[in-house]
Design a protein around this motif. Structure first.
Motif, PDB file in Angstrom:
ATOM      1  N   ARG A   1       2.587   1.714  -3.369  1.00 28.08           N
ATOM      2  CA  ARG A   1       1.682   2.209  -4.401  1.00 28.08           C
ATOM      3  C   ARG A   1       1.482   3.705  -4.292  1.00 28.08           C
ATOM      4  NH1 ARG A   1      -1.518   0.640  -8.337  1.00 28.08           N
ATOM      5  NH2 ARG A   1      -0.542  -1.378  -8.254  1.00 28.08           N
ATOM      6  N   ARG A   2       1.291   4.155  -3.069  1.00 24.01           N
ATOM      7  CA  ARG A   2       1.074   5.588  -2.884  1.00 24.01           C
ATOM      8  C   ARG A   2       2.361   6.358  -3.147  1.00 24.01           C
ATOM      9  NH1 ARG A   2       1.174  10.015  -2.973  1.00 24.01           N
ATOM     10  NH2 ARG A   2       0.112  11.634  -1.796  1.00 24.01           N
TER      11      ARG A   2
ATOM     12  N   ARG B   1       0.828  -1.200   0.000  1.00 27.69           N
ATOM     13  CA  ARG B   1       0.000   0.000   0.000  1.00 27.69           C
ATOM     14  C   ARG B   1       0.862   1.249   0.000  1.00 27.69           C
ATOM     15  NH1 ARG B   1      -5.178  -0.656   4.017  1.00 27.69           N
ATOM     16  NH2 ARG B   1      -5.278  -2.928   3.892  1.00 27.69           N
TER      17      ARG B   1
ATOM     18  N   PHE C   1       2.634  13.948   0.302  1.00 26.91           N
ATOM     19  CA  PHE C   1       2.220  12.726   0.991  1.00 26.91           C
ATOM     20  C   PHE C   1       2.307  12.924   2.494  1.00 26.91           C
ATOM     21  CE2 PHE C   1       1.082   8.738   2.113  1.00 26.91           C
ATOM     22  CZ  PHE C   1       1.910   7.665   1.898  1.00 26.91           C
TER      23      PHE C   1
ATOM     24  N   ALA D   1      -3.466   7.295  -8.557  1.00 24.08           N
ATOM     25  CA  ALA D   1      -2.804   6.013  -8.801  1.00 24.08           C
ATOM     26  C   ALA D   1      -2.459   5.861 -10.269  1.00 24.08           C
ATOM     27  CB  ALA D   1      -3.717   4.876  -8.352  1.00 24.08           C
TER      28      ALA D   1
END
Lengths: 351, 268
Positions: free
Chosen positions: A175-176, A172, B234, B133
């Motif tokens: 992927r990010r 996860r 992020f 994505a």
């Protein structure tokens, strides 16, 4: 060694730009007090008192240890522990007389400075503090950490930490995080590359060679069991019969070699010739007969004496394939002038 | 295959830029005997070759890079010259230029020299990533997640961190450098050896430390390949903070394009 606060005046002034205290203020200077009230005799004692020296050194070592052991603690911006250590050291320093103690003091300074530098870099600037532990906790949530209700935990964890991570936790994150990377995709040939396999090893052949002699006896019966009764017995009987012929011809004249072709060929029937060749091959395979080339390079056949061959065949075995066609059959008959068959056909044989 | 008589550069070491060499390895020797030919030399060299020959050599260089890039280990100029370019070394700059063009136009990749001193190249992706994505549903490499954590922490902490900080962070994430990890195996080796060789990280010894400690920094590949701005983004999402709240880091991530951030054409 001078520090920003306090510091003995008895040393030659080594101020590295640090402000310290005002020079014209002797009363507040601890060192001065210490220095002026003690008489020369006392100074001498202090200098040489080994007990005091040891004590000072021991205290220094304690300070150094405390800095090293409690590193994380001292780094925390919430306390002033580092400053306290420096103040302690300041107090100790005024009693330093010998090089050994000074060396320890220097060592403490190195350690403390290091820590100070790290503390400073931690701060970095207003509002840019980054707590890596908090980050880790947030990332765990992102990974899908399953935090269980109760504190005690079950099989899958290191002691004390609650919750367990799903299997794809790191996938996860990856992927990010992919979007942060400008990685060139790895290049692979779509159909893979040519991968040559070595030929099957020769060992297989050797094993097969050694096995037959043991298994031959077994193989024959199993094969025969599968086939219809008459056929099996017929073949077996026929082979034995031919062996009988071979032996009797050989005994008639042991010195004269029996020509293979003369032996197997039936000038009256091609199919029986083929059958003879077939049955004779069993004799060869079982080591009951042997074939060899005579001086004219023509194949000859002879029975093998009992006891000559051990089971398992230490003799070198060769394989050969014999082919025959009606044309060759006729040519052989002419060449060897075969008038009559050496192997008499059985009455029960079908043409 | 080449028509010229002899190579003018194979034995010249007078212009060698190598530092004094008690650490000279075989590769460095080869590199030191290779000096960048002058433009005139290149021109002359080109005159003696056909287009087909030069194209062929360019194609070989492209293929070499593509295969070498699978492991993400940078390509050294010395190896390239020794194994692929060989007799064409006198037109080396031209070949590199053409190869870079092929990468750019055919593959959407950028050929970058990450180390101008030791002459090492990598390939990076030129194409802007689509927000969100990736449309390709290929499985992500979990090592990238690990790398993100390390690079992220280093960046947020100002560019250098002591190794213990990284090990502690990872421990919190259930990745223990002393134990075999389910996903990554020998974690210490992956981080201090593989990532370093790929030039994602730098792992340098801190002098005067007892026991020996190291510090981590971004490697030359990371400087080229990883976007600080995106990492900050992020981070913002994770901490539910505006990326701008980290003023210092924000400034660094969005500074005037130095040649070290991806998205700028930095062909040296």
């Amino acid at each position: 060694m001078k520090r920003t606060r306090g510091g003995g005046d008895e040393e030659a002034p080594r101020q590295n730009g640090s402000v310290g205290r005002k020079k014209g203020d002797p009363q507040q200077s601890e060192a001065d007090d210490g220095g002026s009230t003690l008489g020369p005799a006392d100074l001498q004692d202090d200098d040489n008192d080994p007990g005091l020296r040891r004590e000072i050194r021991s205290k220094y070592r304690d300070l150094i240890n405390s800095v090293q052991q409690n590193r994380e603690d001292m780094l925390s911006p919430s306390n002033n522990k580092l400053t306290e250590v420096l103040e302690e050291a300041n107090k100790l320093f005024k009693d330093v007389r010998q090089a050994r103690e000074a060396a320890l003091d220097a060592q403490l300074l190195v350690v403390a400075t290091d820590l100070g530098k790290e503390k400073a870099s931690q701060l970095f600037a207003e509002g840019t503090a980054f707590d890596h532990i908090a980050f880790a906790e947030r990332l765990l949530s992102f990974m899908g950490l399953n935090r269980l209700e109760d504190g005690e935990d079950d099989q899958q964890n290191r002691g004390g930490i609650d919750g367990y991570l799903p299997k794809d936790a790191w996938h996860r994150v990856a992927r990010r995080a992919e979007s942060c990377f400008m990685t060139a995709p790895a290049f692979h040939y779509m159909m893979g590359s040519f991968h040559a396999e070595p030929p099957p090893p020769k060992q297989k052949i050797e094993r097969q060679r050694k096995a037959p002699s043991k298994e031959a006896a077994r193989i024959m019966p199993t094969q025969l069991k599968k086939m219809e009764g008459s056929h099996q017995e017929a073949t077996e009987k026929e082979v034995e019969r031919i062996l009988g012929y071979l032996k009797s011809y050989y005994q008639d004249d042991p010195t004269s070699p029996i020509s293979y072709y003369e032996f197997v060929i039936d000038p009256n029937s091609f199919s029986r010739t083929v059958e003879n060749i077939f049955h004779t091959s069993f004799l060869i395979r079982d080591g009951l007969a042997r074939m060899y080339l005579d001086d004219d390079k023509l194949p000859c056949i002879a029975p093998v004496e009992e006891g000559e061959v051990e089971a398992g065949g230490s003799w070198s075995r060769k394989q050969c394939i014999i082919s025959i066609s009606p044309k060759i059959w006729r040519e052989l008959i002419d060449a060897f002038d075969i008038r009559d068959t050496l192997i008499q056909p059985q009455n029960t044989q079908t043409e | 295959m080449t028509q010229r008589k002899d190579c003018p550069n194979s034995h010249s070491s007078s212009q060698s830029k190598r530092q004094s060499g008690n650490l000279v390895s075989q590769e460095e020797d080869d590199d030191s005997t290779f000096t960048q030919p002058s433009t005139l030399q290149v021109q002359r060299g080109l005159e003696k070759l056909t287009t087909a020959q030069v194209d062929q050599k360019t194609a070989e260089v492209v293929q070499y890079f593509l295969v070498k890039d699978q492991k993400k280990i940078p390509v050294r100029r010395a190896d390239l010259v020794k194994h692929v370019v060989k007799d064409y070394r006198n037109i080396y700059p031209e070949i590199i230029k053409r190869a870079a063009r092929v990468f750019d136009q055919v593959f959407g990749l950028k050929l970058v020299e990450i180390d101008a001193k030791n002459h090492m190249y990598i390939l990076i992706n030129k194409l802007e990533k689509v927000d969100g994505a990736s449309p390709i549903k290929s499985p992500a490499n979990p090592k990238m997640g690990l790398l993100f954590v390390i690079l992220g922490v280093i960046f947020m902490k100002g560019g250098v961190v002591r190794e213990n900080l990284i090990w502690n962070t990872l421990k919190k994430l259930r990745v223990d450098s002393g134990e075999k990890h389910e996903e990554f195996g020998d974690v210490k080796k992956v981080i201090t050896d593989e990532f370093v060789r790929q030039r994602y990280l730098e792992y340098v010894r801190i002098p005067h430390t007892e026991p020996i400690e190291h510090e981590f920094r971004w490697g030359q590949r990371a400087d080229m390949e990883v976007s600080k701005a995106k990492i900050l983004e992020f981070m913002g999402e994770l901490h539910e903070q505006d990326p701008q709240s980290w003023t210092q880091q924000y400034k660094e991530a969005h500074s005037v394009p130095s040649s070290t951030q991806p998205g700028t054409s930095s062909q040296r």
